[in-house]
Enzyme design. Structure first.
Site, mmCIF file in Angstrom:
data_model
loop_
_atom_site.group_PDB
_atom_site.id
_atom_site.type_symbol
_atom_site.label_atom_id
_atom_site.label_comp_id
_atom_site.label_asym_id
_atom_site.label_seq_id
_atom_site.Cartn_x
_atom_site.Cartn_y
_atom_site.Cartn_z
ATOM 1 N N LYS A 203 -2.581 -14.064 3.716
ATOM 2 C CA LYS A 203 -3.491 -13.267 3.008
ATOM 3 C C LYS A 203 -3.002 -13.056 1.686
ATOM 4 C CE LYS A 203 -5.883 -8.781 2.976
ATOM 5 N NZ LYS A 203 -6.293 -7.587 4.020
HETATM 6 C C1 5RP Z 1 -3.360 -4.290 2.375
HETATM 7 C C2 5RP Z 1 -4.153 -4.986 3.279
HETATM 8 C C3 5RP Z 1 -5.658 -4.472 3.025
HETATM 9 O O1 5RP Z 1 -6.315 -4.846 4.361
HETATM 10 C C4 5RP Z 1 -6.286 -5.399 2.150
HETATM 11 O O2 5RP Z 1 -5.949 -4.767 0.851
HETATM 12 C C5 5RP Z 1 -7.935 -5.733 2.294
HETATM 13 O O3 5RP Z 1 -8.501 -4.725 1.942
HETATM 14 P P1 5RP Z 1 -9.441 -4.677 0.719
HETATM 15 O O4 5RP Z 1 -10.445 -5.761 0.590
HETATM 16 O O5 5RP Z 1 -9.975 -3.348 0.594
HETATM 17 O O6 5RP Z 1 -8.526 -5.139 -0.773
HETATM 18 O O7 5RP Z 1 -3.710 -5.684 4.035
HETATM 19 O O8 5RP Z 1 -1.955 -4.686 2.934
#
Ligand code: 5RP
Length: 290
Positions: A203
């Protein structure tokens, strides 16, 4: 330590050439065992190869921020529209209905509100992850942070070792620090390091040159949404990411902080799985919010 003399930065990403030798609908998963493949398939749709993950794990380091004050009121109604739910153990066990029948990507590292102390070599016991029947474990990776890089890589490595024993995939979540560049060089480095240290999913964030990040990462890349944007801009972000090779989104604030979160998650879903462009998805959002 590798010989750093004449280390040359990569430039031959060949983003126009599809991944070779892939016999499964999920990048990098062809050689995994049945359990891993089954869990990954619960997350990544077998027809589209993509996913809409709903992230609501923010409270594990930030507490009850906007949209997450009452999970039962704001997040539960969205769950049916997501392909996968990403949350902490505390929220899973207290606030996610056990009959929701959605794959869970469990936040598996320990949070701390003092960010320099985050994830001090602690990840969830694999037995607990198995008990909760999770489909993946998510672990943060702070590449480039002198205090946290080695600790967070150790966390990821440990989670990947444990996950490999029991067929539970690991998602490496690339962190962004205040002083870190948000460019394809940084995200490309962080994503590749995550995959090579055992992540089955990465991610990260969308950036210029994102197709290079995806091309050089041997596992599926999903994007975080980041701070709340106007809906059309958030849908444009999704569209560009999918167009540049993302395998989906793991989005939080741009869904649950929208005034119309159910319309928003459905519009995101249409971009990810049906390839709707941002303008068409925004029309859909406007129709759905009526
Ligand atoms: C941080 C994360 C959060 O889940 C991520 O930031 C996703 O949320 P957003 O779309 O609000 O940024 O993994 O470690």
């Amino acid at each position: 330590m590798a010989d750093l003399d004449d280390l040359r930065e990569g430039s031959r990403f060949n983003t126009d050439i599809a991944v070779q030798n892939q016999a499964f609908h999920i990048k990098g998963a062809s050689h995994l065992g049945w359990g891993m493949k089954d869990r990954l398939t619960r997350i990544f749709n077998a027809k589209t190869g993509k996913t809409v993950m709903l992230a609501f794990d923010h409270g594990f380091i930030m507490g009850p921020t906007s949209g997450l004050e009452r999970i039962d009121l704001t997040i539960t109604p969205l769950m049916e529209y997501a392909d996968c739910l990403m949350c902490s153990r505390g929220i899973l066990q207290t606030s996610v209905p056990a009959n929701i029948n959605k794959p869970i990507c469990l936040r598996a590292d320990a949070g701390s509100t003092i960010l320099t102390e985050l994830n001090d070599n602690v990840v969830i016991d694999i037995e607990d992850a198995i008990r909760m029947n999770v489909s993946a474990m998510a672990v943060m990776l702070a590449i480039g942070d002198p205090r946290m890089e080695a600790k967070t890589i150790a966390n990821l490595f440990h989670a990947a070792n444990q996950g490999a024993k029991y067929g539970i995939p690991v998602m490496g979540v690339t962190a962004v620090g205040k002083d870190m560049e948000r460019d394809s060089r940084y995200f490309g480095l962080a994503s590749r390091v995550a995959a090579e240290n055992g992540a089955n999913i990465v991610k990260t964030y969308y950036c210029e040159g994102f197709s290079n990040v995806v091309a050089a990462c041997p596992v599926p890349v999903v994007i975080a949404g980041g701070k709340k944007l106007p809906e059309l801009e958030a849908l444009e972000l999704c569209y560009r990411a999918i167009n540049d090779g993302a395998a989906g989104v793991d989005m939080g604030r741009n869904v649950f902080q929208s005034e119309y979160p159910i319309a928003m998650i459905q519009a995101v879903h249409a971009v990810v799985h049906e390839g709707l462009d941002a303008n068409k998805a925004f029309e859909m959002f406007n129709d759905l919010k009526k």
